[in-house]
Design a protein around this motif. Structure first.
Motif, PDB file in Angstrom:
ATOM      1  N   ASN A  72      19.388   7.647 -20.020  1.00 38.01           N
ATOM      2  CA  ASN A  72      19.390   8.911 -20.768  1.00 38.01           C
ATOM      3  C   ASN A  72      18.238   9.774 -20.306  1.00 38.01           C
ATOM      4  N   ASN A  73      18.421  11.094 -20.463  1.00 37.73           N
ATOM      5  CA  ASN A  73      17.340  12.046 -20.203  1.00 37.73           C
ATOM      6  C   ASN A  73      16.820  12.017 -18.764  1.00 37.73           C
ATOM      7  N   CYS A  74      17.756  11.866 -17.819  1.00 36.17           N
ATOM      8  CA  CYS A  74      17.371  11.813 -16.401  1.00 36.17           C
ATOM      9  C   CYS A  74      18.025  12.938 -15.607  1.00 36.17           C
ATOM     10  N   ILE A  75      17.369  13.287 -14.491  1.00 32.91           N
ATOM     11  CA  ILE A  75      18.033  14.096 -13.471  1.00 32.91           C
ATOM     12  C   ILE A  75      18.509  13.080 -12.437  1.00 32.91           C
ATOM     13  N   ILE A  76      19.805  12.976 -12.240  1.00 32.76           N
ATOM     14  CA  ILE A  76      20.320  11.968 -11.308  1.00 32.76           C
ATOM     15  C   ILE A  76      20.670  12.649  -9.978  1.00 32.76           C
ATOM     16  N   ASP A  77      19.927  12.262  -8.946  1.00 34.46           N
ATOM     17  CA  ASP A  77      20.094  12.802  -7.593  1.00 34.46           C
ATOM     18  C   ASP A  77      21.053  11.862  -6.844  1.00 34.46           C
ATOM     19  N   CYS A  78      22.292  12.322  -6.673  1.00 39.02           N
ATOM     20  CA  CYS A  78      23.323  11.443  -6.107  1.00 39.02           C
ATOM     21  C   CYS A  78      23.449  11.613  -4.597  1.00 39.02           C
ATOM     22  N   GLY A  79      23.721  10.538  -3.888  1.00 37.24           N
ATOM     23  CA  GLY A  79      24.060  10.626  -2.471  1.00 37.24           C
ATOM     24  C   GLY A  79      25.312  11.489  -2.309  1.00 37.24           C
ATOM     25  N   GLY A  80      25.423  12.164  -1.173  1.00 35.55           N
ATOM     26  CA  GLY A  80      26.511  13.125  -0.957  1.00 35.55           C
ATOM     27  C   GLY A  80      27.919  12.547  -1.061  1.00 35.55           C
ATOM     28  N   GLY A  81      28.047  11.215  -0.882  1.00 32.28           N
ATOM     29  CA  GLY A  81      29.383  10.621  -0.878  1.00 32.28           C
ATOM     30  C   GLY A  81      29.796  10.037  -2.212  1.00 32.28           C
ATOM     31  N   VAL A  82      29.027  10.311  -3.250  1.00 37.82           N
ATOM     32  CA  VAL A  82      29.288   9.699  -4.551  1.00 37.82           C
ATOM     33  C   VAL A  82      30.666  10.108  -5.108  1.00 37.82           C
ATOM     34  N   VAL A  83      31.126  11.281  -4.703  1.00 33.87           N
ATOM     35  CA  VAL A  83      32.418  11.782  -5.201  1.00 33.87           C
ATOM     36  C   VAL A  83      33.626  11.065  -4.576  1.00 33.87           C
ATOM     37  N   LEU A  84      33.377  10.262  -3.536  1.00 32.90           N
ATOM     38  CA  LEU A  84      34.499   9.598  -2.865  1.00 32.90           C
ATOM     39  C   LEU A  84      35.173   8.573  -3.768  1.00 32.90           C
ATOM     40  N   ASN A  85      34.444   8.135  -4.800  1.00 33.94           N
ATOM     41  CA  ASN A  85      35.016   7.171  -5.742  1.00 33.94           C
ATOM     42  C   ASN A  85      35.053   7.817  -7.126  1.00 33.94           C
ATOM     43  N   GLU A  86      36.258   8.041  -7.628  1.00 31.56           N
ATOM     44  CA  GLU A  86      36.305   8.803  -8.891  1.00 31.56           C
ATOM     45  C   GLU A  86      35.746   8.044 -10.096  1.00 31.56           C
ATOM     46  N   GLU A  87      35.672   6.716  -9.974  1.00 29.45           N
ATOM     47  CA  GLU A  87      35.032   5.937 -11.063  1.00 29.45           C
ATOM     48  C   GLU A  87      33.554   6.309 -11.192  1.00 29.45           C
ATOM     49  N   ASN A  88      32.915   6.593 -10.042  1.00 28.27           N
ATOM     50  CA  ASN A  88      31.502   7.009 -10.087  1.00 28.27           C
ATOM     51  C   ASN A  88      31.370   8.257 -10.959  1.00 28.27           C
ATOM     52  N   ILE A  89      32.251   9.215 -10.744  1.00 28.05           N
ATOM     53  CA  ILE A  89      32.145  10.488 -11.471  1.00 28.05           C
ATOM     54  C   ILE A  89      32.457  10.282 -12.957  1.00 28.05           C
ATOM     55  N   ALA A  90      33.457   9.468 -13.241  1.00 30.95           N
ATOM     56  CA  ALA A  90      33.794   9.211 -14.649  1.00 30.95           C
ATOM     57  C   ALA A  90      32.585   8.620 -15.374  1.00 30.95           C
ATOM     58  N   LEU A  91      31.895   7.688 -14.729  1.00 29.02           N
ATOM     59  CA  LEU A  91      30.709   7.072 -15.348  1.00 29.02           C
ATOM     60  C   LEU A  91      29.582   8.080 -15.511  1.00 29.02           C
ATOM     61  N   LEU A  92      29.344   8.871 -14.459  1.00 27.47           N
ATOM     62  CA  LEU A  92      28.242   9.844 -14.508  1.00 27.47           C
ATOM     63  C   LEU A  92      28.467  10.888 -15.597  1.00 27.47           C
ATOM     64  N   LYS A  93      29.752  11.205 -15.856  1.00 31.98           N
ATOM     65  CA  LYS A  93      30.071  12.219 -16.861  1.00 31.98           C
ATOM     66  C   LYS A  93      29.919  11.710 -18.293  1.00 31.98           C
ATOM     67  N   GLU A  94      29.900  10.381 -18.449  1.00 24.66           N
ATOM     68  CA  GLU A  94      29.770   9.847 -19.816  1.00 24.66           C
ATOM     69  C   GLU A  94      28.489  10.348 -20.474  1.00 24.66           C
ATOM     70  N   LYS A  95      27.421  10.407 -19.688  1.00 26.62           N
ATOM     71  CA  LYS A  95      26.127  10.805 -20.281  1.00 26.62           C
ATOM     72  C   LYS A  95      25.506  11.980 -19.547  1.00 26.62           C
ATOM     73  N   GLY A  96      26.301  12.655 -18.708  1.00 22.87           N
ATOM     74  CA  GLY A  96      25.678  13.712 -17.911  1.00 22.87           C
ATOM     75  C   GLY A  96      26.537  14.940 -17.680  1.00 22.87           C
ATOM     76  N   THR A  97      25.835  16.037 -17.391  1.00 22.79           N
ATOM     77  CA  THR A  97      26.482  17.286 -16.980  1.00 22.79           C
ATOM     78  C   THR A  97      26.380  17.346 -15.456  1.00 22.79           C
ATOM     79  N   VAL A  98      27.506  17.562 -14.792  1.00 19.09           N
ATOM     80  CA  VAL A  98      27.515  17.506 -13.326  1.00 19.09           C
ATOM     81  C   VAL A  98      27.341  18.903 -12.732  1.00 19.09           C
ATOM     82  N   VAL A  99      26.298  19.054 -11.926  1.00 17.21           N
ATOM     83  CA  VAL A  99      26.024  20.335 -11.264  1.00 17.21           C
ATOM     84  C   VAL A  99      26.238  20.150  -9.757  1.00 17.21           C
ATOM     85  N   TYR A 100      27.135  20.962  -9.210  1.00 11.78           N
ATOM     86  CA  TYR A 100      27.442  20.900  -7.770  1.00 11.78           C
ATOM     87  C   TYR A 100      26.613  21.948  -7.037  1.00 11.78           C
ATOM     88  N   LEU A 101      25.783  21.494  -6.114  1.00 10.05           N
ATOM     89  CA  LEU A 101      25.028  22.417  -5.270  1.00 10.05           C
ATOM     90  C   LEU A 101      25.886  22.683  -4.035  1.00 10.05           C
TER      91      LEU A 101
END
Ligand code: S3P
Length: 172
Positions: A72-101
């Motif tokens: 909780n309460n973190c800025i999560i800096d993801c590797g560029g390929g994290v989106v290749l697995n949609e389970e990663n995104i589903a988990l990250l969204k449980e507790k986070g707002t996803v910002v695409y640079l």
């Protein structure tokens, strides 16, 4: 409550620098998926790719995301390929707002042309490789994003301000 800010985007989009400044301003901790993998294995990302291969790296990345996404309460800096697995995104969204640079392939090439630490760009034609990976991934980044911030020709401060403005608008 979703208290994490999850930064996604192509290699060279500036996720790590944005994460550090944003964390200072919002008083949150930074956690980087790549750094967690390096800590856990004692190996560099480049070594993992060369010795064990991309598949093994993606497995490590998945395990790492499963763990850090639950903080909780973190800025999560993801590797560029994290989106290749949609389970990663589903988990990250449980507790986070996803910002695409979002960064154009041309600008990515300019930023990374003398870099040696990006194993996926270690090819004879890095410019073509960036274009190809960008084309393959663009839709995945867009689909995962709660907000998209264009970074071309913007300073770090401007990018962080835009993210803060988005977060304020979202709350009010
Ligand atoms: C990768 C991006 C890298 C790192 C690895 C693979 C990718 O992280 O995870 O080299 O597939 O786009 P950065 O986006 O921080 O460079």
């Amino acid at each position: 409550m979703r208290t994490n800010i999850v930064l996604i985007g192509f290699m060279g989009a500036g996720k790590t620098s944005v994460a550090k400044l944003l964390a200072r301003k919002l008083e949150k901790k930074v956690v980087s998926s790549d750094q967690e993998i390096v800590k856990k294995t004692g190996k560099s990302i480049a070594t993992i790719f060369t010795v064990e291969g991309e598949k093994h790296f993606r497995d490590l990345e998945k395990q790492t995301i499963a763990k850090i996404s639950q903080r909780n309460n973190c800025i999560i800096d993801c590797g560029g390929g994290v989106v290749l697995n949609e389970e990663n995104i589903a988990l990250l969204k449980e507790k986070g707002t996803v910002v695409y640079l979002e960064t154009s392939p041309e600008e990515i090439y300019e930023r990374l042309k003398s870099e040696t630490q990006r194993p996926l760009l270690n090819t004879a034609e890095p410019k073509q490789q960036i274009k190809k990976l960008f084309k393959d991934r663009r839709g995945l980044y867009e689909k995962a994003a709660d907000a998209t911030i264009v970074t071309d020709r913007k300073s770090l401060q401007m990018i962080v301000e835009e993210i803060e403005q988005f977060l304020t608008r979202r709350i009010s």
